[in-house]
Design a protein around this motif. Structure first.
Motif, mmCIF file in Angstrom:
data_model
loop_
_atom_site.group_PDB
_atom_site.id
_atom_site.type_symbol
_atom_site.label_atom_id
_atom_site.label_comp_id
_atom_site.label_asym_id
_atom_site.label_seq_id
_atom_site.Cartn_x
_atom_site.Cartn_y
_atom_site.Cartn_z
ATOM 1 N N LEU A 1 -4.580 19.605 60.459
ATOM 2 C CA LEU A 1 -5.495 19.216 61.581
ATOM 3 C C LEU A 1 -4.449 18.256 62.476
ATOM 4 N N TYR A 2 -3.465 17.869 61.579
ATOM 5 C CA TYR A 2 -2.539 17.016 62.696
ATOM 6 C C TYR A 2 -1.466 18.005 63.023
ATOM 7 N N SER A 3 -1.429 18.872 62.295
ATOM 8 C CA SER A 3 -0.066 19.833 62.593
ATOM 9 C C SER A 3 -0.504 21.194 62.870
ATOM 10 N N SER B 1 7.505 30.153 58.583
ATOM 11 C CA SER B 1 6.762 29.184 59.356
ATOM 12 C C SER B 1 5.279 29.032 58.553
ATOM 13 N N HIS B 2 4.494 28.222 59.035
ATOM 14 C CA HIS B 2 3.173 28.251 58.431
ATOM 15 C C HIS B 2 2.127 27.634 59.195
ATOM 16 N N TRP B 3 1.091 28.474 59.050
ATOM 17 C CA TRP B 3 -0.195 27.763 59.730
ATOM 18 C C TRP B 3 -1.026 26.958 58.656
ATOM 19 N N GLN C 1 7.078 11.891 63.924
ATOM 20 C CA GLN C 1 5.769 11.897 63.766
ATOM 21 C C GLN C 1 4.937 13.107 64.339
ATOM 22 N N TYR C 2 3.632 13.336 64.021
ATOM 23 C CA TYR C 2 2.824 14.206 64.461
ATOM 24 C C TYR C 2 1.639 13.021 65.234
ATOM 25 N N GLU C 3 1.469 13.100 66.526
ATOM 26 C CA GLU C 3 0.655 12.059 67.445
ATOM 27 C C GLU C 3 -0.715 11.768 66.536
ATOM 28 N N CYS D 1 -1.474 12.404 63.467
ATOM 29 C CA CYS D 1 -1.602 12.043 62.166
ATOM 30 C C CYS D 1 -2.047 10.619 61.752
ATOM 31 N N PRO D 2 -3.083 10.395 60.597
ATOM 32 C CA PRO D 2 -3.334 9.105 60.353
ATOM 33 C C PRO D 2 -2.292 8.240 59.610
ATOM 34 N N PHE D 3 -1.307 8.981 58.861
ATOM 35 C CA PHE D 3 -0.429 8.132 58.146
ATOM 36 C C PHE D 3 0.725 7.556 59.420
ATOM 37 N N CYS D 4 0.976 8.367 60.326
ATOM 38 C CA CYS D 4 1.727 7.984 61.544
ATOM 39 C C CYS D 4 0.983 6.949 62.123
ATOM 40 N N ASN E 1 8.001 24.613 62.885
ATOM 41 C CA ASN E 1 9.105 24.865 62.397
ATOM 42 C C ASN E 1 9.683 23.620 62.123
ATOM 43 N N LYS E 2 9.074 22.511 62.376
ATOM 44 C CA LYS E 2 9.561 21.158 62.060
ATOM 45 C C LYS E 2 11.169 21.031 62.316
ATOM 46 N N LYS E 3 11.506 21.513 63.384
ATOM 47 C CA LYS E 3 13.136 21.758 63.605
ATOM 48 C C LYS E 3 13.646 20.089 63.904
ATOM 49 N N LYS F 1 7.648 15.747 55.285
ATOM 50 C CA LYS F 1 6.367 15.224 55.619
ATOM 51 C C LYS F 1 6.634 14.229 56.850
ATOM 52 N N VAL F 2 5.804 13.768 57.783
ATOM 53 C CA VAL F 2 5.616 12.754 58.591
ATOM 54 C C VAL F 2 4.902 11.779 58.189
ATOM 55 N N PRO F 3 4.792 10.508 58.290
ATOM 56 C CA PRO F 3 5.903 9.884 59.219
ATOM 57 C C PRO F 3 7.479 9.916 58.504
ATOM 58 N N ILE F 4 8.445 9.881 59.089
ATOM 59 C CA ILE F 4 9.649 9.389 58.685
ATOM 60 C C ILE F 4 10.083 8.131 59.681
ATOM 61 N N VAL G 1 10.519 6.704 54.322
ATOM 62 C CA VAL G 1 9.485 7.563 54.200
ATOM 63 C C VAL G 1 8.141 6.952 53.398
ATOM 64 N N ASP G 2 7.120 7.718 53.885
ATOM 65 C CA ASP G 2 5.754 7.265 53.172
ATOM 66 C C ASP G 2 5.295 6.121 53.888
ATOM 67 N N SER G 3 3.991 6.310 54.708
ATOM 68 C CA SER G 3 3.367 5.235 55.589
ATOM 69 C C SER G 3 3.766 3.905 54.705
ATOM 70 N N SER G 4 2.764 3.990 53.629
ATOM 71 C CA SER G 4 2.804 2.602 52.926
ATOM 72 C C SER G 4 3.937 2.066 52.617
HETATM 73 N N1 LIG Z 1 1.794 9.730 51.522
HETATM 74 C C1 LIG Z 1 2.299 10.222 52.760
HETATM 75 C C2 LIG Z 1 1.560 11.533 53.356
HETATM 76 C C3 LIG Z 1 2.274 11.896 54.689
HETATM 77 C C4 LIG Z 1 1.457 13.147 55.077
HETATM 78 O O1 LIG Z 1 1.051 13.979 54.294
HETATM 79 N N2 LIG Z 1 1.955 13.721 56.232
HETATM 80 C C5 LIG Z 1 1.206 14.962 56.524
HETATM 81 C C6 LIG Z 1 0.967 14.963 58.172
HETATM 82 S S1 LIG Z 1 -0.300 13.896 58.434
HETATM 83 C C7 LIG Z 1 2.504 15.957 56.631
HETATM 84 O O2 LIG Z 1 3.616 15.708 57.117
HETATM 85 N N3 LIG Z 1 2.441 17.212 55.833
HETATM 86 C C8 LIG Z 1 3.341 18.063 55.621
HETATM 87 C C9 LIG Z 1 3.574 19.157 56.946
HETATM 88 O O3 LIG Z 1 3.093 18.989 58.067
HETATM 89 O O4 LIG Z 1 4.034 20.222 56.363
HETATM 90 C C10 LIG Z 1 2.459 8.962 53.973
HETATM 91 O O5 LIG Z 1 1.502 8.109 53.583
HETATM 92 O O6 LIG Z 1 3.366 9.002 54.762
#
Ligand SMILES: N[C@@H](CCC(=O)N[C@@H](CS)C(=O)NCC(=O)O)C(=O)O
Length: 330
Positions: free
Chosen positions: A35-37, A48-50, A105-107, A109-112, A135-137, A146-149, A158-161
């Protein structure tokens, strides 16, 4: 031919979705319906992946990564005019004056968005690198995929919390790590990750028009090529519409709007009449709830939530307190 390819790839998405929802491993591990990505590189390599089933929980379990910035939503939330303006908490640590903060980030993404709400609130200037979800290049250099970084003067977080905890510590070194959140704050921060985010996805993909609205936002704000954007908007919306029905079951949600309203009311009850959970100023739980709701605020689900629950006043207070974004151009 191209149409056939498209159809067979959409079928692959559906299979992957089913594999995820039934918990069965699927051979289509790299079909991504995020959904975010969300992306639509139908001609992509197997890498690559959908909809990568091993990441589905991340993508689909928290599919609130979509929003639309619309006039109607702005108006709904603009009861702000009648509210007093809450001052931002000034940065208290002279030790935390980073030269460069970069958020991958993904714009939507709730964690971002949790991290961004924190950075905005504390006025920490940050640059954003929008990651291409196919491609997460942009994060090829990172083992963590994953994002956010967040990079703070070369330090990777890493990891939002964890990111929020670390930043809070840097801003408030005088507060012991264990006291960053009190029991109440910890409980509600956990509620955001374990409950609230799961309620959002079935809502933003509830109907076909809502799914398209969500994907319109995702694809217009994300890092997509023109073709990816067009395909993702419709194919992604269609796939997520079906996925969201399965997600409802997975998380025992029968009435998604009801669950959203209930979550909003639960949060207002948690405030117990206080301006913020943190009292007269937001704490990390306030920022987390606000952060994950912000991307949906102008979507139909966000507008409905404000119209039908008591959350609007708190949301508006948060909006005025967090203030303008401290994001700077990269
Ligand atoms: N527990 C992590 C979860 C982060 C997460 O799941 N991010 C998603 C995007 S919202 C992600 O990067 N998923 C892997 C991907 O896109 O391949 C956090 O709080 O940052």
């Amino acid at each position: 031919m191209a149409t056939m390819n498209r159809i067979s790839r959409i079928a692959a998405i559906t299979r992957a979705v089913e594999g995820f929802v039934t918990g069965k491993p699927t051979p289509q591990r790299h079909v991504q319906v995020a959904l975010y990505s969300v992306s639509s590189n139908f001609n992509s390599s197997p890498k690559s992946h959908w909809f990568s089933s091993d990441r589905l929980t991340d993508h689909l379990g928290h599919s609130n990564c979509a929003a639309a910035h619309g006039m109607a939503g702005t108006m709904l939330f603009s009861v702000a005019a009648a509210q007093e303006v809450h001052a931002k908490e000034p940065r208290q640590s002279k030790e935390f004056m980073p030269n460069e903060v970069v958020l991958y980030q993904y714009e939507a993404c709730p964690f971002c968005n949790k991290v961004k709400a924190f950075l905005d609130y504390y006025d920490v200037p940050y640059k954003v690198v929008e990651v291409n979800p196919i491609n997460k290049k942009e994060i090829k250099w990172s083992d963590y995929k994953k994002v956010p970084i967040l990079m703070v003067d070369g330090e990777k977080m890493v990891d939002s919390s964890d990111i929020v905890d670390k930043l809070f510590q840097k801003i408030h070194p005088e507060i012991p790590v264990d006291s960053v959140s009190n029991d109440e704050g910890r409980k509600w921060r956990g509620w955001v990750d374990n409950h609230l985010v799961h309620v959002l996805s079935p809502n933003i993909y509830r109907t076909t028009s809502e799914a398209i609205e969500s994907f319109d936002y995702i694809t217009s704000h994300g890092n997509f090529s023109f073709t990816e954007r067009i395909i993702a908007k419709y194919a992604g919306a269609a796939a997520m519409y079906f996925v969201s029905k399965k997600l409802k079951k997975k998380h025992n949600i029968t009435d998604e709007r009801g669950a959203l309203y209930e979550a909003a009311e639960t949060w207002v009850d948690a405030l117990k009449g206080r301006e913020f959970l943190g009292g007269s100023k937001p704490d990390l739980a306030d920022l987390a709830v606000f952060g994950v709701l912000r991307p949906i605020r102008h979507l139909k689900s966000g507008r409905d939530m404000v119209e039908n629950t008591r959350i609007g006043e708190w949301y508006t207070r948060m909006e005025s307190t967090v203030g303008v974004s401290s994001r700077v151009m990269a």
